[in-house]
Design an enzyme around this catalytic site. Sequence first.
Site, PDB file in Angstrom:
ATOM      1  N   TYR A 298      51.948  36.314  30.929  1.00 39.13           N
ATOM      2  CA  TYR A 298      50.511  36.402  31.132  1.00 39.13           C
ATOM      3  C   TYR A 298      49.777  34.976  31.189  1.00 39.13           C
ATOM      4  CZ  TYR A 298      46.109  38.952  30.231  1.00 39.13           C
ATOM      5  OH  TYR A 298      44.855  39.540  30.461  1.00 39.13           O
ATOM      6  N   CYS A 299      48.791  34.919  32.111  1.00 39.82           N
ATOM      7  CA  CYS A 299      48.300  33.572  32.554  1.00 39.82           C
ATOM      8  C   CYS A 299      48.750  32.663  32.333  1.00 39.82           C
ATOM      9  CB  CYS A 299      47.097  33.834  31.495  1.00 39.82           C
ATOM     10  SG  CYS A 299      45.696  32.599  31.917  1.00 39.82           S
ATOM     11  N   VAL A 300      48.734  31.565  31.593  1.00 40.97           N
ATOM     12  CA  VAL A 300      49.232  30.359  31.613  1.00 40.97           C
ATOM     13  C   VAL A 300      50.813  30.598  31.025  1.00 40.97           C
ATOM     14  CG1 VAL A 300      48.563  29.656  29.431  1.00 40.97           C
ATOM     15  CG2 VAL A 300      49.286  27.917  30.737  1.00 40.97           C
TER      16      VAL A 300
END
Length: 607
Positions: free
Chosen positions: A342-344
């Site tokens: 998720y995301c970074v």
Amino acid sequence: MAVRDVSDTPRDPVLNYIVENPEEFAKNLTLMLGHANEAIAAYVAPMQQGEIKNDRSDEIAEWIRTLSRVSHYWMADPTRAFEAQARLTRDWTALYANAMRRMAGEEAEPVATPEPGDKRFSDKDWTAVQFFDFIKQGYLITTRWAQSLVDETDDLDEHTRAKAAFYVKQLSAALSPSNFIFTNPELLRETASRSGENLAHGMKMLAEDVARGKGELRLRQSDPDKFEVGVNVAVTPGDVIAESRVAQLIQYKAATETVAKEPIFIVPPWINKFYILDLNTEKSMIKWLTEQGHTVFVLSWVNPDESLAHHDFVSYMREGILLGVDHVSKAAGTEKIDIVGYCVGGTLLAMTLAYMARMGDRRINTATFLTAQIDFTHAGDLKIFVDRDQLATLERKMDAKGYLEGSSMATAFNMLRANDLIWPYVVNNYIKGKDPFPFDLLFWNSDATRMPAANHKYYLRNFYLDNLFAKGELEVDGLKLSPANINVPVFNVATKEDHIAPALSVYTGNKLLGGEAKFVLTGSGHIAGIVNPPAKNKYQVWIDGDMSGSLEDWIQSAQEVKGSWWPLWHTWLGEHRSGETVEARPPGGGVFNAIEPAPGRYVKMRF
């Protein structure tokens, strides 16, 4: 003589703005000044004691340098300067003429109206009372004119233009008449009706929030006393079964008698804490997955101090994801894992998958990316903070401490939506004097984490600035890594209104992957689009578009499905698995002992 009935006589609107109890008002003003002194003392004390150095000179210089480029363009040419001034003068003259007609009792169409959805000017008196209407329109005319100057400055590169537009947007948000008592009808009525009690209580809250932030304002977006991690957020039962210096590995208890053979291992971002995926029993993606018959593991990243200053992306890969894969495989007793980033956390996962592929490690069955960027050509609004000069300044500050304060990233994220995430809370808390509504999502949003200096440098330079991974030039252990190395099936989720990982950026990165890659677009933004339980039946999902063209072409050809993406993902996972089931696995799988109950101590670390 007949007595006139005044009960139906309309109340003069001006009376709504008159203090009815001057004595009480004076008392509250005194209290407000006392709390103001407390706020000033809380702000100054850490600097006097040498605990913090409140130096904003670099940021201010960057603002001045950028906006000076715009002003120089317009002032350097007298004709251009005259045209710009004439445009502003014309609109202000029209506003003044309309005001005169309205004072004479005539109808007058507004010169400027707020954008649809702009909640700052929703109070009826912004239109009904001419004084406030004039201020509102004057503000809109001026700020839109300032923005147009940035848009029409021809000699700016796109990065400088984006920075200038962002700075003008921040100034416009800060200077909005909705933020000040005497130019906001709602605040003026509130102050008059409560005889200034709102100001006294608001200043008290301000002093508390500055003290809580140790000299910096820690804006409360939710009531911090209404939530406790492990008590009423992050409550899905499980155990921590392994840990390193950078992360704990949690395995959740099964909710079904049998489970899919392949477990799910989630890699969340470390900019915020993992429990965005486990906010409460109704919103928890982790709980929902266990109810669908999955064995779920998640990393809980540490909130680092200076001892982890030199831990970079590679350290997080080794001591986070790779350590997790080792333990998940053993605890689940399987050779294949479905992994999620998720995301970074997804960016780190992409690098790790490429590294595993180059090393011949075949333990990953499928990979799922949630609003994760691997190509930063079209990166989101955060890219305005990333250029070589700004990075050099940020790196000096991180090197001095060994980490980036969590509040720095939280502030950056909030600034991207200042009219939604900053100024409404400033007004509500410190001028209206009202406690914020207890909202678990905003409690999580304020529960920020630090980032090791080396980690954040690596991320910003290698991905945001130089985009080395997308170019196939990122090197780890002498191996060149590229998205093309990732050849496991991928389920790639973007959100339509994402300012942090724009759909275009995710779509562009999806085309670089080396194997089957299903691109999915969901409604809403970076958080709400992902944390979207099926029971809510909110938003929509677009799937199966034509990947050969642009994102717009893909959307035009895609199938729209009402509701959450979660069930679609669950079906996709089933299509890419062995189909085998096993008895529900206890945390640790009989191989590892529980270190402590979920959510573990790392997620509770605050500074």
